[in-house]
Design an enzyme around this catalytic site. Structure first.
Site, mmCIF file in Angstrom:
data_model
loop_
_atom_site.group_PDB
_atom_site.id
_atom_site.type_symbol
_atom_site.label_atom_id
_atom_site.label_comp_id
_atom_site.label_asym_id
_atom_site.label_seq_id
_atom_site.Cartn_x
_atom_site.Cartn_y
_atom_site.Cartn_z
ATOM 1 N N ASP A 97 116.307 63.863 -23.677
ATOM 2 C CA ASP A 97 117.025 62.636 -23.331
ATOM 3 C C ASP A 97 116.148 61.797 -22.406
ATOM 4 O OD1 ASP A 97 118.894 60.695 -22.899
ATOM 5 O OD2 ASP A 97 120.393 61.988 -21.976
ATOM 6 N N ASP A 106 117.891 57.070 -27.790
ATOM 7 C CA ASP A 106 117.066 57.679 -26.745
ATOM 8 C C ASP A 106 117.273 59.178 -26.561
ATOM 9 O OD1 ASP A 106 119.615 57.470 -25.779
ATOM 10 O OD2 ASP A 106 119.061 56.646 -23.824
ATOM 11 N N GLU A 107 117.928 59.851 -27.509
ATOM 12 C CA GLU A 107 118.113 61.295 -27.351
ATOM 13 C C GLU A 107 118.178 61.980 -28.710
ATOM 14 O OE1 GLU A 107 121.924 62.685 -25.798
ATOM 15 O OE2 GLU A 107 122.776 60.692 -26.167
#
EC number: 2.7.7.7
Length: 415
Positions: A11, A101-102
């Site tokens: 993350d 974003d993860e």
């Protein structure tokens, strides 16, 4: 369950704010927020003052007078998010991206090439920092749920590995708010019966959780509290739902705010359903109030829908039901719509004209077909002349635009 911890949850830390600090080094170490009327993301320096995503800009400035607002560089968010996921791909083909974003990654099949999972996670973090200039936190565990919690504990810019045999000791001392599916409203309800930690939740009788949260949520949280999570990584996920949300800041819970916002959301969701020829049967709304507590409500229909106005009206009924059950709540900060139980069909089953009261909401009725036809005409105009070429008058005139369309599209993009 695997006997070794091989599932990674990676993350990127305070991603949007970190990108802004990367692009403009003068912002490093300073409290910044992406957005304006509504905070879309906040740096860790801003979070130290209590600034959070979804918060009205005015309140954020009150908490942190020195807060710096930046507009957002959405193309850079996409580019750097993709580049970070590419680093994971270089180590293992088993990657499940869950947002910009993860992502999860299972490294069980590549330890003979790159070393133990801890070594692989360390190498990923070093590469993301060296090649992209961004901080990333990684959790490593045997289950997806525990790996995600471990990455949260690792923040900012850290690594936590939960070895087999230590899992429950690690998990049970943590707050329930770290669990998947526990938002402010659920956290508050659990606190009412004395549950603050995951261990306290684990030791609570399942019947009490079911009565408090309902059978689905109660059983799910009870299992996760004991680290029972059989889910595998889905590397080629087909969308099971489509959704959109709008952060409103602090708006009165009245029709002039709710109606255009829901129509705007329905337009975004329904157009994606029509583009994929995948109408859905279950409509869910989420209403978040001023104190950031949230309530969801859903309905499952007899026939799948993908018509914009039909979806907006059904969502409106659900939202009005939520507000009727919470008469003291006069302010809303977010509205969301999602459609699930999607079907593989572009064709509509015709209904007999029986004069039913809900005829205009039945996809196969004469009125329902007319609504779908109007939507398809709008779709074709937008395909040729762009999204702004045509729309609904109520949306154009009244819908709040506190969140840029670029940010919405990035957040809702099928990854």
């Amino acid at each position: 369950m695997e006997t070794t911890a091989t599932i990674l949850h990676a993350d990127l830390d305070a991603f949007y704010a970190s990108v802004e600090q990367l692009l403009d080094p003068s912002l490093r170490g300073k409290p910044i927020a992406v957005g304006g009327g509504v905070v879309l993301a906040a740096s860790y320096e801003a979070r130290a003052f209590g600034v959070r995503g979804g918060m009205p800009g005015r309140k954020a400035r009150e908490l942190c007078p020195q807060l710096i607002f930046v507009g957002g560089n959405f193309s850079h968010y996409q580019r750097l998010g993709d580049a970070a996921i590419k680093v994971l791909d270089d180590f293992t083909p088993v990657v499940e991206r869950i947002s910009i974003d993860e992502a999860f990654a299972d490294v069980a099949g590549c330890t003979h090439l790159f070393g133990q999972p801890r070594d692989i996670a360390t190498a990923i973090r070093h590469r993301v920092r060296a090649e992209l200039g961004l901080p990333i936190s990684i959790g490593v565990a045997r289950t997806k749920h525990l790996a995600k919690i471990a990455s949260q504990v690792a923040k900012p810019d850290g690594l936590v590995v939960v070895d087999p045999g230590t899992e429950l000791d690690f998990l049970h001392d943590l707050p329930v708010s770290l669990m998947w599916g526990v938002g402010p409203a659920t956290k508050s309800r659990l606190a009412e019966i004395g549950i603050q930690t995951i261990g306290e939740l684990a030791r609570t009788h399942s019947g009490a959780l079911t009565r408090l949260l309902g059978p689905a949520a109660g059983e799910k949280l009870a299992a996760l509290a004991w680290n029972r999570d059989p889910r595998k990584l889905e590397t080629r996920r087909r969308a099971h739902s489509a959704g959109a949300q709008s952060a409103l800041g602090q708006k009165p819970a009245v029709a002039r705010v709710i109606v255009p916002t829901l129509l705007h959301l329905a337009d975004r969701v329904a157009s994606r359903l029509r583009a994929k020829a995948r109408p859905g049967r279950t409509v869910t709304v989420r209403v978040r109030f001023a104190d950031l507590s949230a309530v969801t409500r859903s309905i499952t229909l007899d026939q799948p829908i993908s018509a914009t106005t039909m979806l907006a009206e059904i969502a409106g009924d659900l939202v009005r039901g939520v507000l009727a059950d919470h008469p003291r709540e006069k302010t809303i900060s977010l509205l969301a719509i999602s459609v699930s139980h999607l079907e593989e069909s572009a064709e509509l089953q015709l209904d007999l004209p029986l004069g039913l009261a809900d005829e205009k909401r039945r996809p196969g009725s004469k009125k329902g077909l007319a609504r779908f036809g109007a939507d398809r005409a709008i779709d074709k105009i937008r395909e040729r002349f762009g999204k702004q070429a045509v729309g609904y008058g109520t949306v154009a005139l009244e819908a709040a635009r506190s969140v840029p369309d670029e940010f919405r599209e990035l957040a809702e993009k099928e990854l």
